[in-house]
Scaffold this motif. Structure first.
Motif, PDB file in Angstrom:
ATOM      1  N   GLY A 352      61.253  27.316  48.078  1.00  0.00           N
ATOM      2  CA  GLY A 352      61.912  28.580  47.780  1.00  0.00           C
ATOM      3  C   GLY A 352      63.424  28.520  47.811  1.00  0.00           C
ATOM      4  N   GLU A 378      64.592  34.410  43.589  1.00  0.00           N
ATOM      5  CA  GLU A 378      64.526  35.874  43.494  1.00  0.00           C
ATOM      6  C   GLU A 378      63.406  36.439  44.357  1.00  0.00           C
ATOM      7  OE1 GLU A 378      66.409  37.987  42.008  1.00  0.00           O
ATOM      8  OE2 GLU A 378      67.547  36.931  40.441  1.00  0.00           O
ATOM      9  N   HIS A 379      62.235  35.781  44.337  1.00  0.00           N
ATOM     10  CA  HIS A 379      61.089  36.329  45.062  1.00  0.00           C
ATOM     11  C   HIS A 379      61.309  36.299  46.570  1.00  0.00           C
ATOM     12  CE1 HIS A 379      60.339  32.024  45.234  1.00  0.00           C
ATOM     13  NE2 HIS A 379      59.438  32.230  46.185  1.00  0.00           N
ATOM     14  N   LEU A 380      62.062  35.298  47.039  1.00  0.00           N
ATOM     15  CA  LEU A 380      62.345  35.215  48.471  1.00  0.00           C
ATOM     16  C   LEU A 380      63.450  36.176  48.882  1.00  0.00           C
ATOM     17  CD1 LEU A 380      62.200  31.517  49.741  1.00  0.00           C
ATOM     18  CD2 LEU A 380      60.842  33.458  50.476  1.00  0.00           C
ATOM     19  N   SER A 382      64.177  39.025  47.815  1.00  0.00           N
ATOM     20  CA  SER A 382      63.726  40.413  47.905  1.00  0.00           C
ATOM     21  C   SER A 382      62.688  40.606  49.007  1.00  0.00           C
ATOM     22  CB  SER A 382      63.131  40.856  46.559  1.00  0.00           C
ATOM     23  OG  SER A 382      62.041  40.014  46.208  1.00  0.00           O
ATOM     24  N   ASP A 383      62.414  39.535  49.765  1.00  0.00           N
ATOM     25  CA  ASP A 383      61.417  39.586  50.839  1.00  0.00           C
ATOM     26  C   ASP A 383      61.962  40.370  52.032  1.00  0.00           C
ATOM     27  OD1 ASP A 383      59.080  39.109  52.149  1.00  0.00           O
ATOM     28  OD2 ASP A 383      59.076  36.949  51.758  1.00  0.00           O
ATOM     29  N   GLU A 413      72.080  35.343  47.803  1.00  0.00           N
ATOM     30  CA  GLU A 413      71.340  35.716  46.603  1.00  0.00           C
ATOM     31  C   GLU A 413      71.540  34.700  45.480  1.00  0.00           C
ATOM     32  OE1 GLU A 413      74.580  39.146  45.934  1.00  0.00           O
ATOM     33  OE2 GLU A 413      72.867  39.245  44.565  1.00  0.00           O
TER      34      GLU A 413
END
Length: 434
Positions: A352, A378-380, A382-383, A413
């Motif tokens: 990630g 991105e997926h991490l 926004s975690d 980010e």
């Protein structure tokens, strides 16, 4: 005034004759016992018999740290393992350490050179040496320890950390000499002040500081805050450990390098050309007495210059000026060697995390700090915050366990770290701006 006056004050002509004799003997040994040097010497078309003067040293091949990594762990050793009585190691860019082995004679020589170094710094056998260098695979702690015992002084094997206890021990045990990194000594001063302890009330008289770069300004600060004479010491595990060179307390103007055991050269780091006295370049060292792992023209990457001017202390050995930097990208953080590629290797093993990172090195409250900024997908990003915090802590733990250095990891980010069309800027070292 001297630990071994006969050798420390050898006339230059006699010293050079001894160097030549020992150089020829060392080259003869490695061309018989070390496959790496058998090949390197053959390629350079030189052998022990063809060395007739010290000027022939420039004909010999360089040895690089990468050569030692490629020979991991024992292939550079010049004697069978049953003759190796101790093994030390330093970090490498791949995560594999650079391994060095010592025979009984190597340990005896190292102990003597550290004893010489202590005496040069103004230490004698009546002193109590508080040794706060790290013990273990790092050469600092045991190198200073054996030298103190060889001198006949009392040694307190404190190692690093537990600062309040360090100060208490110095108070209670009457320590007169402190050995540690310069930045840690200043941290000690801050901690003592918070505890209401005045270093002027302690018995410390000499501080021997090394393992990281430090300036004359830092020396003045240390001497004022710790009420002692601060002396610079130099060494590296590949060559021996601490005690390769040291300032004398009489002059504190350049570090005497023990030339009966090491031959120093200064070269242009780009071309390899040997430079003259007083010219600044990369320090290259040839070991001429080591049995376990002799090295020919080792590229230290440290930038300095040499002088052969007579010193007021009476020692005839050459002096190297304070190191002004390195010719590679290695960082030294609290005495620990860290390469950006080592951290990159750790980061890239984490799922990630993106291959974009920045290392920010600073000095706060007299101690080096390392912040690692790394982008996440991105997926991490926004975690949940607790998941990001757990990931940061896991990376910090891996860096500490693998490299031995404390860091602060900031997950940032995507696309927030500047890109480059040329060589990526991986390091911001704010210590150079201070």
């Amino acid at each position: 005034m001297f630990f071994n006056e006969d050798f420390e004050t050898l006339p230059r002509e006699a010293l050079r004759a001894l160097q030549l004799k020992r150089l020829k003997a060392m080259v003869a040994r490695v061309q018989e016992s070390v496959p790496f040097y058998q090949e390197a010497l053959k390629k350079a078309d030189v052998n022990a018999d063809s060395i007739t003067s010290l000027e022939d040293l420039s004909r010999l091949p360089f040895t690089y740290k990468q050569d030692m990594r490629d020979s991991y762990p024992y292939r550079m050793f010049a004697v069978p393992m049953e003759e190796i009585v101790r093994i030390h190691a330093s970090s490498g860019t791949t995560g594999k350490p650079t391994v060095v082995g010592y025979t009984k004679k190597d340990i005896e020589n190292w102990s003597e050179l550290m004893a010489r170094s202590f005496v040069a710094a103004g230490v004698n056998r009546g002193d109590i040496i508080h040794n706060a260098y790290g013990y273990g695979l790092f050469t600092g702690g045991l190198g200073a320890h054996y030298g103190a015992e060889r001198l006949g002084a009392s040694v307190i094997p404190m190692s690093g950390g537990n600062t309040k206890k360090q100060i208490m021990i110095m108070q209670d045990f009457g320590s007169t000499v402190l050995t540690c990194t310069p930045s840690y000594s200043l941290f000690m001063a801050e901690a003592a002040k918070e505890e209401g302890i005045d270093f002027r009330e302690l018995k410390l008289k000499v501080g021997i500081f090394g393992a990281e770069p430090w300036s004359e300004e830092m020396r003045a600060d240390i001497e004022a805050k710790l009420n002692l004479t601060a002396v610079d010491i130099y060494g590296l595990s590949e060559i021996m450990g601490p005690g390769v060179a040291i300032e004398c307390h009489q002059a504190k103007k350049g570090l005497h390098i023990w030339e009966d055991h090491f031959i120093p050269e200064i070269i242009n780091p780009e071309t390899g050309e040997v430079l003259g006295e007083g010219e600044e370049g990369e320090l290259v060292i040839t070991t001429i007495t080591k049995e376990g792992i002799p090295l020919i023209r080792y590229r230290t990457r440290d930038i300095t210059s040499l002088t052969y001017e007579p010193c007021v202390c009476g020692r005839t050995h050459a002096r190297i000026t304070r190191m002004s930097g390195r010719s590679d990208d290695m960082l030294i953080i609290r005495g620990v060697n860290v390469f950006p590629s080592q951290i990159e290797s750790i980061l890239m093993s984490v799922e990630g995390v993106e291959p974009h990172y920045l290392l920010i090195v600073d000095r706060k409250e007299n101690l080096d700090t390392l912040e690692v900024q790394v982008e996440v997908g991105e997926h991490l990003f926004s975690d949940e915050i607790k998941h990001l915090q757990a990931l940061s802590q896991r990376i910090e733990k891996q860096i500490k366990e693998m490299l031995g250095v404390t860091s602060r990891v900031r997950l940032v980010e995507p696309k927030s770290i500047a890109r480059s069309e040329g060589k990526a800027k991986r390091v911001i070292d704010n210590r150079k701006k201070a």
